[in-house]
Design a protein around this motif. Structure first.
Motif, short mmCIF file in Angstrom:
data_model
loop_
_atom_site.label_atom_id
_atom_site.label_comp_id
_atom_site.label_asym_id
_atom_site.label_seq_id
_atom_site.Cartn_x
_atom_site.Cartn_y
_atom_site.Cartn_z
N VAL A 219 133.52 -24.34 -44.80
CA VAL A 219 133.34 -24.23 -46.25
C VAL A 219 132.46 -25.38 -46.72
CG1 VAL A 219 134.49 -24.38 -48.50
CG2 VAL A 219 135.52 -23.03 -46.65
N ILE A 220 131.45 -25.07 -47.50
CA ILE A 220 130.63 -26.08 -48.17
C ILE A 220 131.13 -26.17 -49.60
CG2 ILE A 220 128.32 -26.66 -48.99
CD1 ILE A 220 127.22 -25.34 -46.47
N LYS A 221 131.47 -27.38 -50.05
CA LYS A 221 132.14 -27.48 -51.34
C LYS A 221 131.80 -28.77 -52.08
CE LYS A 221 136.36 -29.60 -49.45
NZ LYS A 221 137.81 -29.43 -49.25
N ILE A 222 132.15 -28.77 -53.36
CA ILE A 222 132.05 -29.97 -54.18
C ILE A 222 133.20 -30.89 -53.78
CG2 ILE A 222 132.20 -30.89 -56.53
CD1 ILE A 222 131.05 -28.21 -57.52
N PRO A 223 132.92 -32.12 -53.41
CA PRO A 223 133.99 -33.03 -52.98
C PRO A 223 135.01 -33.27 -54.10
CG PRO A 223 131.85 -33.89 -52.36
CD PRO A 223 131.60 -32.74 -53.29
N GLN A 224 136.26 -33.40 -53.71
CA GLN A 224 137.33 -33.67 -54.68
C GLN A 224 137.53 -35.16 -54.91
OE1 GLN A 224 138.85 -31.01 -56.33
NE2 GLN A 224 137.14 -30.02 -55.26
N VAL A 225 137.02 -35.98 -54.00
CA VAL A 225 137.13 -37.43 -54.11
C VAL A 225 135.73 -38.01 -54.02
CG1 VAL A 225 138.10 -39.52 -53.10
CG2 VAL A 225 139.40 -37.38 -53.02
N ALA A 226 135.41 -38.97 -54.89
CA ALA A 226 134.07 -39.54 -54.93
C ALA A 226 133.81 -40.46 -53.75
CB ALA A 226 133.87 -40.30 -56.24
N PHE A 227 132.60 -40.42 -53.24
CA PHE A 227 132.16 -41.37 -52.23
C PHE A 227 130.68 -41.62 -52.48
CE2 PHE A 227 131.15 -37.26 -50.52
CZ PHE A 227 129.92 -37.44 -49.93
#
Length: 274
Positions: A219-227
């Protein structure tokens, strides 16, 4: 985001893909979807670029497939080595005094050049690359749409796209700590949903991992945690500049991770027919 060296969601990802098919969502597949994957390990652990490139041509429609068929060699190993020794051994036009393919592998722009050289004289359109990092005034949803659009368009035009993956790690064990690049890898996308629903924060893909020549789901997705990636312009600590590749079967740089390291695989760039 994957926050440990282990990831238990492989079955959930497979279930998501099956659910997607069962719900009637139309999938876009590579023209030669049932072809044989390419195994980089017949040559070396740093041959993912040439192997992913060979797979891209092999899984494409007839004009692209002919490029793969014409690569010299009777075995997989010989064909990969043929690409390395010919296109890969030339000097980079982007990095001074550097050969394109080395012990560190190959970068995105040089691999794109190699692809176009392999198609010279065949009256095929040029292959392009694109960096998949947030542009000015682009939000993460727009980035997701852009990446999905590029991958889907290349498949529709008969050439399965390659994506450049990068694993990042945070040795501090805290999200606010410093993120560093651990390793990179190329894979070839052979399946994707034709449409991205309004408000979607992810999409499923079927891809070929040249490490062992495997078909995988992810799955390619928007990260839930910032980095944050090194060198990211105008970094916002609340926003990740890249999409996350939640690929449970990807072993990129795992051997270099500590037990307490936070880690994430990002979608850094793509090569295809846009």
């Amino acid at each position: 985001m994957k926050l440990s060296a282990s990831n238990p969601i492989k079955l959930l990802l497979i279930a998501a893909v099956l659910l997607c098919s069962a719900s009637g969502e139309e999938l876009r597949k590579a023209p030669n979807f049932d072809a044989k994957p390419v195994d980089q390990l017949t040559v070396a652990g740093n041959a993912c670029g040439p192997a992913a490139l060979l797979a891209s041509f092999r899984f494409g429609d007839d004009p692209w497939r002919k490029v793969a068929d014409d690569v010299p060699g009777d075995t997989e190993r010989e064909r990969i080595l043929s690409i390395i020794r010919k296109e890969g051994s030339r000097l980079s036009t982007h990095l001074d005094h550097h050969i394109r393919w080395s012990r560190k592998g190959v970068n995105v722009v040089d691999l794109c050049d190699m692809a176009n050289e392999m198609t010279l004289g065949r009256y095929l359109p040029r292959i392009e690359y694109e960096i998949f990092i947030l542009k000015n005034r682009e939000d993460q949803s727009e980035l997701l749409k852009r990446v999905h659009s590029r991958l889907s368009k290349s498949l529709a035009k008969g050439l399965p796209p390659m994506i450049s993956l990068r694993r990042f790690a945070n040795r501090s064990g805290k999200e606010q700590g410093k993120w560093e690049i651990v390793d990179g890898h190329f894979v070839t996308v052979i399946g994707i949903s034709k449409k991205l629903p309004r408000g979607a924060d992810s999409f499923a893909v079927t891809y070929l991992d040249p490490w062992g020549g495997k078909r995988c789901e992810g799955v390619i997705k928007i990260p839930q945690v910032a980095f944050l990636q090194p060198g990211n312009a105008n970094p916002d600590p609340q926003i990740s500049p890249s999409l996350e590749a939640d690929f449970p079967e990807a072993g990129i740089g795992k051997s270099r991770l500590g037990k307490e390291d936070l880690t994430v695989i990002t979608v850094a760039a793509g090569i295809g027919r846009w």
